[in-house]
Write an enzyme that holds these catalytic residues in place. Structure first.
Site, mmCIF file in Angstrom:
data_model
loop_
_atom_site.group_PDB
_atom_site.id
_atom_site.type_symbol
_atom_site.label_atom_id
_atom_site.label_comp_id
_atom_site.label_asym_id
_atom_site.label_seq_id
_atom_site.Cartn_x
_atom_site.Cartn_y
_atom_site.Cartn_z
ATOM 1 N N CYS A 113 -3.253 4.172 -8.870
ATOM 2 C CA CYS A 113 -2.293 3.690 -7.865
ATOM 3 C C CYS A 113 -0.986 3.188 -8.470
ATOM 4 O O CYS A 113 0.017 3.088 -7.762
ATOM 5 C CB CYS A 113 -2.931 2.588 -7.030
ATOM 6 S SG CYS A 113 -4.524 3.037 -6.322
ATOM 7 N N HIS A 241 2.765 -0.495 -3.734
ATOM 8 C CA HIS A 241 1.710 0.492 -3.516
ATOM 9 C C HIS A 241 1.117 0.285 -2.132
ATOM 10 O O HIS A 241 0.770 -0.829 -1.743
ATOM 11 C CB HIS A 241 0.631 0.360 -4.584
ATOM 12 C CG HIS A 241 -0.623 1.089 -4.238
ATOM 13 N ND1 HIS A 241 -0.615 2.413 -3.852
ATOM 14 C CD2 HIS A 241 -1.922 0.677 -4.180
ATOM 15 C CE1 HIS A 241 -1.864 2.787 -3.583
ATOM 16 N NE2 HIS A 241 -2.670 1.760 -3.778
ATOM 17 N N ASN A 271 -3.750 5.215 2.243
ATOM 18 C CA ASN A 271 -3.589 4.983 0.810
ATOM 19 C C ASN A 271 -3.583 6.334 0.100
ATOM 20 O O ASN A 271 -4.609 6.992 -0.008
ATOM 21 C CB ASN A 271 -4.743 4.106 0.305
ATOM 22 C CG ASN A 271 -4.651 3.800 -1.178
ATOM 23 O OD1 ASN A 271 -3.917 4.448 -1.919
ATOM 24 N ND2 ASN A 271 -5.414 2.817 -1.619
#
Length: 315
Positions: A113, A241, A271
């Site tokens: 990430c 993020h 995500n």
């Protein structure tokens, strides 16, 4: 040595939209449960004929077009991804082949990430040192391919997509458009976020990640601003993020960026791991929510319990 800047950005998402209601037909969950816990409403899911390098190449092509560059003008390709199934050729080489970039240095960056700000810093360092003239930096992940679609705690999070940036030297006499990176990790906590096994599957210790992110990351992000010579209240944008809205909003508030537009692309994209920061940044630019020259904090965190961030000037 010279500074570098982001010349242009671009993004790409698959056409298929997977809603919370559709997920509720697949696993024991509900729209209310997902929205209240992670803030996600929809996510995009790539088909079997859309590999990661296809997503990455689409985003890269858009960034090159926005920069007015031909593929042959790029001499470094960096792809941040953690969902490359094959070991070789790497994703960067596959993307270069798709785009017709003739002889670039081509490297993958796997920091999950936090991959995009790591890759962006690497491109910045290469340009500053004269090792590259123009770099194409891409974050791309196909998280749907590593999701356990029977686990409601993780499958509701994931989406697929890609975002890209073209990095080039800053014009003579201008300040660098990419600030100093601050990066690090907690290897002893690396098991908190995992993509492992055969076939590989995404898993995480959600509460551990939440506590770490909301308590430990805001002071680190403020240090990123210090390295760039800015106060948090001078930021025009904050792109964290896109992990979970319940992480993004408190972390952004604790940074102190009171005048900044805060990216909340997780709501519609889920995500997307390494893709999330460039994807969200590109959308803010496309919608005109941040303007050329605006200072924007990019800050990635999560996989490997790693983090990285820098302040960039909006292209």
């Amino acid at each position: 040595m010279t500074g570098s800047r982001i010349a242009a950005v671009g993004h790409y998402q698959p056409a298929r939209v997977l809603t919370n209601e559709q997920l509720a037909d697949m696993v024991d969950t509900s729209d209310e449960w997902i929205r209240s816990r992670v803030g996600i409403h929809t996510r995009r899911i790539a088909g079997p004929d859309e590999p990661v390098d296809e997503l990455a190449a689409q985003a890269g092509a858009k960034a090159l077009a926005a920069a007015g560059l031909e593929p042959a003008e790029v001499d470094l390709v960096l792809v941040a991804t953690s969902t490359a199934i094959d070991r070789s050729p790497n994703m960067a080489a596959r993307v270069a082949a798709r785009l017709g970039i003739p002889e670039p240095a081509a490297m993958d960056v796997n920091v999950v990430c936090a991959g995009f700000p790591h890759a962006l810093a690497t491109a910045d360092h290469a340009v500053r040192a004269g090792a590259a003239r123009r770099a194409l930096v891409i974050g791309a992940d196909k998280m749907s391919e590593v999701a356990d679609w029977t686990d409601r705690t993780t499958c509701v999070l994931v989406g697929d997509g890609a975002g890209a940036a073209v990095v080039e030297p800053a014009p003579d006499g201008q300040e660098p458009g990419i600030g100093p990176v601050l990066w690090g990790s907690l290897p002893q906590m690396g098991n908190a976020v995992r993509i492992e096994g055969s076939p590989p599957r995404f898993a995480q210790e959600g509460q551990s990640v939440y506590r770490w992110a909301t308590t430990q990351l805001p002071p680190i992000a403020r240090k990123v601003c210090e390295r760039a010579g800015l106060r948090p209240d001078e930021l025009a944008g904050v792109v964290l993020h896109q992990a979970n809205l319940r992480i993004i909003e408190p972390v952004a508030a604790r940074i102190g960026a009171v005048n900044a537009v805060v990216a909340r692309d997780v709501v519609e994209s889920g995500n997307t791991s390494a893709a999330s920061i460039p994807l969200a940044l590109s959308k803010l630019v496309e919608r005109g929510e941040i303007q050329p020259g605006d200072p924007v904090l990019l800050f990635g965190f999560g996989g490997n319990l790693s983090y990285a961030g820098q302040v960039v000037r909006c292209p």
